[in-house]
Design an enzyme around this catalytic site. Structure first.
Site, PDB file in Angstrom:
ATOM      1  N   ARG A  66       0.722  -1.250  -0.004  1.00 15.95           N
ATOM      2  CA  ARG A  66       0.320   0.135  -0.102  1.00 15.95           C
ATOM      3  C   ARG A  66       0.807   1.316  -0.112  1.00 15.95           C
ATOM      4  O   ARG A  66       0.390   2.383  -0.730  1.00 15.95           O
ATOM      5  CB  ARG A  66      -0.898   0.002   1.178  1.00 15.95           C
ATOM      6  CG  ARG A  66      -1.760   1.133   1.178  1.00 15.95           C
ATOM      7  CD  ARG A  66      -2.977   0.850   2.384  1.00 15.95           C
ATOM      8  NE  ARG A  66      -4.181   1.941   2.411  1.00 15.95           N
ATOM      9  CZ  ARG A  66      -4.306   2.668   3.264  1.00 15.95           C
ATOM     10  NH1 ARG A  66      -3.445   2.534   4.296  1.00 15.95           N
ATOM     11  NH2 ARG A  66      -5.056   3.506   3.283  1.00 15.95           N
ATOM     12  N   ASN A  98      -3.442   8.449   4.868  1.00 12.69           N
ATOM     13  CA  ASN A  98      -2.349   7.788   5.543  1.00 12.69           C
ATOM     14  C   ASN A  98      -2.415   7.999   7.031  1.00 12.69           C
ATOM     15  O   ASN A  98      -1.872   7.270   7.882  1.00 12.69           O
ATOM     16  CB  ASN A  98      -0.891   8.414   5.372  1.00 12.69           C
ATOM     17  CG  ASN A  98      -0.753   8.238   3.731  1.00 12.69           C
ATOM     18  OD1 ASN A  98      -1.248   7.370   3.192  1.00 12.69           O
ATOM     19  ND2 ASN A  98      -0.192   9.285   3.096  1.00 12.69           N
ATOM     20  N   HIS A 197      -6.468  -5.702  -2.428  1.00 14.49           N
ATOM     21  CA  HIS A 197      -7.321  -5.959  -1.035  1.00 14.49           C
ATOM     22  C   HIS A 197      -7.696  -7.414  -0.882  1.00 14.49           C
ATOM     23  O   HIS A 197      -8.630  -7.825   0.110  1.00 14.49           O
ATOM     24  CB  HIS A 197      -8.703  -5.055  -1.180  1.00 14.49           C
ATOM     25  CG  HIS A 197      -8.458  -3.431  -1.003  1.00 14.49           C
ATOM     26  ND1 HIS A 197      -9.316  -2.600  -1.365  1.00 14.49           N
ATOM     27  CD2 HIS A 197      -7.347  -2.923  -0.837  1.00 14.49           C
ATOM     28  CE1 HIS A 197      -8.902  -1.187  -1.168  1.00 14.49           C
ATOM     29  NE2 HIS A 197      -7.634  -1.658  -0.813  1.00 14.49           N
ATOM     30  N   THR A 252      -9.827 -15.548   2.425  1.00 15.63           N
ATOM     31  CA  THR A 252      -8.260 -16.279   2.488  1.00 15.63           C
ATOM     32  C   THR A 252      -7.437 -14.731   2.966  1.00 15.63           C
ATOM     33  O   THR A 252      -6.920 -14.294   1.811  1.00 15.63           O
ATOM     34  CB  THR A 252      -7.547 -16.775   1.136  1.00 15.63           C
ATOM     35  OG1 THR A 252      -7.984 -15.954   0.136  1.00 15.63           O
ATOM     36  CG2 THR A 252      -8.476 -18.172   0.993  1.00 15.63           C
ATOM     37  N   ASP A 257      -4.546 -13.812  -3.760  1.00 19.15           N
ATOM     38  CA  ASP A 257      -5.383 -14.643  -4.727  1.00 19.15           C
ATOM     39  C   ASP A 257      -6.393 -14.054  -5.355  1.00 19.15           C
ATOM     40  O   ASP A 257      -6.877 -12.825  -4.930  1.00 19.15           O
ATOM     41  CB  ASP A 257      -5.702 -16.076  -4.044  1.00 19.15           C
ATOM     42  CG  ASP A 257      -6.595 -16.052  -2.881  1.00 19.15           C
ATOM     43  OD1 ASP A 257      -7.226 -14.686  -2.556  1.00 19.15           O
ATOM     44  OD2 ASP A 257      -6.979 -16.664  -2.147  1.00 19.15           O
TER      45      ASP A 257
HETATM   46  C1  HEM Z   1      -9.200   1.807  -5.938  1.00 17.82           C
HETATM   47  C2  HEM Z   1      -9.116   2.497  -4.742  1.00 17.82           C
HETATM   48  C3  HEM Z   1      -8.497   2.235  -3.340  1.00 17.82           C
HETATM   49  C4  HEM Z   1      -9.267   2.663  -2.290  1.00 17.82           C
HETATM   50  C5  HEM Z   1     -10.403   3.614  -2.095  1.00 17.82           C
HETATM   51  C6  HEM Z   1      -8.420   2.104  -1.047  1.00 17.82           C
HETATM   52  C7  HEM Z   1      -8.510   2.408   0.223  1.00 17.82           C
HETATM   53  C8  HEM Z   1      -8.294   1.629   1.296  1.00 17.82           C
HETATM   54  C9  HEM Z   1      -8.654   1.841   2.642  1.00 17.82           C
HETATM   55  C10 HEM Z   1      -9.524   2.655   3.346  1.00 17.82           C
HETATM   56  C11 HEM Z   1      -7.804   0.875   3.314  1.00 17.82           C
HETATM   57  C12 HEM Z   1      -7.756   0.639   4.773  1.00 17.82           C
HETATM   58  C13 HEM Z   1      -6.963   1.574   5.545  1.00 17.82           C
HETATM   59  C14 HEM Z   1      -7.167   1.741   6.990  1.00 17.82           C
HETATM   60  O1  HEM Z   1      -8.317   1.554   7.433  1.00 17.82           O
HETATM   61  O2  HEM Z   1      -6.225   1.946   7.643  1.00 17.82           O
HETATM   62  C15 HEM Z   1      -7.060   0.227   2.420  1.00 17.82           C
HETATM   63  C16 HEM Z   1      -5.895  -0.731   2.677  1.00 17.82           C
HETATM   64  C17 HEM Z   1      -5.312  -1.352   1.925  1.00 17.82           C
HETATM   65  N1  HEM Z   1      -5.073  -0.964   0.534  1.00 17.82           N
HETATM   66 FE1  HEM Z   1      -6.359   0.190  -0.741  1.00 17.82          FE
HETATM   67  N2  HEM Z   1      -7.469   1.224  -1.808  1.00 17.82           N
HETATM   68  C18 HEM Z   1      -7.457   1.497  -3.042  1.00 17.82           C
HETATM   69  C19 HEM Z   1      -6.593   0.826  -3.861  1.00 17.82           C
HETATM   70  C20 HEM Z   1      -5.599   0.047  -3.522  1.00 17.82           C
HETATM   71  C21 HEM Z   1      -4.511  -0.292  -4.541  1.00 17.82           C
HETATM   72  C22 HEM Z   1      -4.286   0.144  -5.786  1.00 17.82           C
HETATM   73  C23 HEM Z   1      -3.539  -0.684  -3.810  1.00 17.82           C
HETATM   74  C24 HEM Z   1      -2.237  -1.431  -3.972  1.00 17.82           C
HETATM   75  C25 HEM Z   1      -1.761  -1.461  -5.377  1.00 17.82           C
HETATM   76  C26 HEM Z   1      -4.121  -0.964  -2.153  1.00 17.82           C
HETATM   77  C27 HEM Z   1      -3.463  -1.624  -1.376  1.00 17.82           C
HETATM   78  C28 HEM Z   1      -3.964  -1.768  -0.108  1.00 17.82           C
HETATM   79  C29 HEM Z   1      -3.583  -2.793   0.962  1.00 17.82           C
HETATM   80  C30 HEM Z   1      -2.622  -3.768   0.646  1.00 17.82           C
HETATM   81  C31 HEM Z   1      -4.238  -2.422   2.248  1.00 17.82           C
HETATM   82  C32 HEM Z   1      -4.125  -3.098   3.447  1.00 17.82           C
HETATM   83  C33 HEM Z   1      -2.994  -2.457   4.249  1.00 17.82           C
HETATM   84  C34 HEM Z   1      -2.657  -2.873   5.665  1.00 17.82           C
HETATM   85  O3  HEM Z   1      -3.337  -4.025   5.986  1.00 17.82           O
HETATM   86  O4  HEM Z   1      -1.745  -2.221   6.365  1.00 17.82           O
HETATM   87  N3  HEM Z   1      -5.413  -0.335  -2.179  1.00 17.82           N
HETATM   88  N4  HEM Z   1      -7.373   0.677   1.129  1.00 17.82           N
END
Ligand code: HEM
Ligand code: NAG
Length: 331
Positions: A66, A98, A197, A252, A257
């Site tokens: 992320r 962030n 996700h 999972t 996956d």
């Molecule tokens: C499409 C629009 C996207 C939105 C609106 C979004 C939003 C979010 C939000 C709200 C969270 C939870 C953050 C929290 O509550 O602390 C999250 C977690 C995450 N996002 Fe996204 N995201 C998007 C796209 C992406 C993309 C493009 C990637 C990577 C290429 C990504 C990777 C991740 C990962 C791996 C997590 C988990 C992080 C952790 O456990 O520390 N996301 N995202």
């Protein structure tokens, strides 16, 4: 003479271009062999530190993936997210997407320290983020890809653009697509990269709205499986518990996956921004179905879209520096 030189140069560019597996954006060139001579052990060093961190805590893979995304969407992939605040510049770490959320910075700093020891002043922090994102994906079971390298680190950060460019969990489909389009990414990249996700966590604050009052009428999101919703409400109350964590893929949660896409078919996406990929746009719905059916197709396209996202370069092109430590510009 001058004319034939020009011709020769033009010819070389045209002839060689198709052989070069490199990202060219805003005049910058990235290629996987960038450190082959200057720091041949770079990729091994990154992988070993990431593997150690992920062995200690599986979620770290998600967090590192992320951070690369949140870096690339703000002035290009230039390590700007890693900078701490100074007297004149607020850190991107303070932005809405962030704050209390982005993590893994100490792992990046540990990789940087190991690289500085082996090849001082050679590998950029922005490249470390791109490599760590790839390694994290692989460690959780995703496919590998070659990471184009040669990014430079920024001399500044932008809190404003971090708030503006990074998508929010309650953005509508057109807004999500617009935010990707503005980065040169398309609908395929949006749906595919949202597949990240399939690992990691989100806090109650990121999806509370859809459990209680999705559109100001005191009703939960109708595009959310109601038994799944009541499960979520048990630990994400109407008020309080803001930081309570939930897995983004509850089938999972630590495997890279396609089960994220299967969840969307069952209206069990955690974030509103996840579920709208299957409810708002015909092309997006077809992509979700395709990935839900075929894990291999998803993993292949994921690799391709990650390379594309990693190629978003700053408008300053290749200007910038190789930071000595990632949280601070060189003095
Ligand atoms: C499409 C629009 C996207 C939105 C609106 C979004 C939003 C979010 C939000 C709200 C969270 C939870 C953050 C929290 O509550 O602390 C999250 C977690 C995450 N996002 Fe996204 N995201 C998007 C796209 C992406 C993309 C493009 C990637 C990577 C290429 C990504 C990777 C991740 C990962 C791996 C997590 C988990 C992080 C952790 O456990 O520390 N996301 N995202
Ligand atoms: C999205 O969430 C933010 C932060 O919780 C809130 O201020 C905003 O009103 C929400 N937007 C919509 C359209 O519901």
């Amino acid at each position: 003479m001058a004319r034939s030189m020009t011709f020769l140069i033009l010819f070389s560019i045209l002839a060689l271009a198709p052989m070069c597996y490199c990202g060219r954006t805003y005049g910058g060139y990235l290629y996987p062999q960038y450190y082959d001579y200057s720091c041949p052990q770079a990729e091994d060093i990154v992988m070993s530190v990431v593997a150690k961190a992920v062995a200690k805590e599986a979620r770290m893979a998600a967090s590192l993936l992320r951070v690369h995304f949140h870096d690339c969407f703000v002035q290009g992939c230039d390590g700007s997210i890693l900078l701490d605040s100074t007297g004149t510049m607020p850190s991107e770490k303070r932005s809405n997407p962030n704050r209390k959320s982005a993590r893994g910075f100490e792992v990046i700093e540990e990789i940087k320290a190991a690289l500085e020891e082996q090849c001082p002043h050679t590998v950029s922090c922005a490249d470390i983020l791109a490599l760590a994102a790839r390694d994290s994906t692989v460690l959780m079971g995703g496919r590998s890809w070659e990471v184009p390298l040669g990014r430079k680190d920024s001399r500044g950060a932008s809190l404003t653009l971090s708030n503006l460019n990074i998508p929010a969990p309650n953005d509508t489909f057109p807004i999500l697509l617009n935010k990707f389009n503005r980065q040169g990414l398309d609908i395929i990249d949006l749906v595919t990269l949202s597949g990240s996700h399939t690992i990691g966590n989100a806090r109650c604050t990121a999806f509370r709205q859809r459990l209680y009052d999705q559109s100001g009428d005191d009703q939960p999101d109708s595009r959310l499986d109601q038994s799944y919703a009541s499960q979520l409400r048990a630990t994400c109350p109407r008020s309080g518990g803001d930081q309570n964590l939930f897995v983004l893929d509850n089938v999972t949660p630590t495997a890279f996956d396609n089960s994220y896409f299967k969840n969307l078919l069952a209206y069990r996406g955690l974030l509103s921004s996840d579920q709208v990929l299957f409810t708002s746009n015909k092309e997006s719905i077809e992509l979700v179905k395709k990935y839900a059916k075929d894990n291999e197709v998803f993993l292949q396209q994921f690799a391709a879209s990650m390379v594309k996202m990693g190629n978003i370069l700053p408008s300053t092109g290749s200007r910038g520096e190789i930071r000595k430590i990632c949280r601070k510009i060189n003095s």
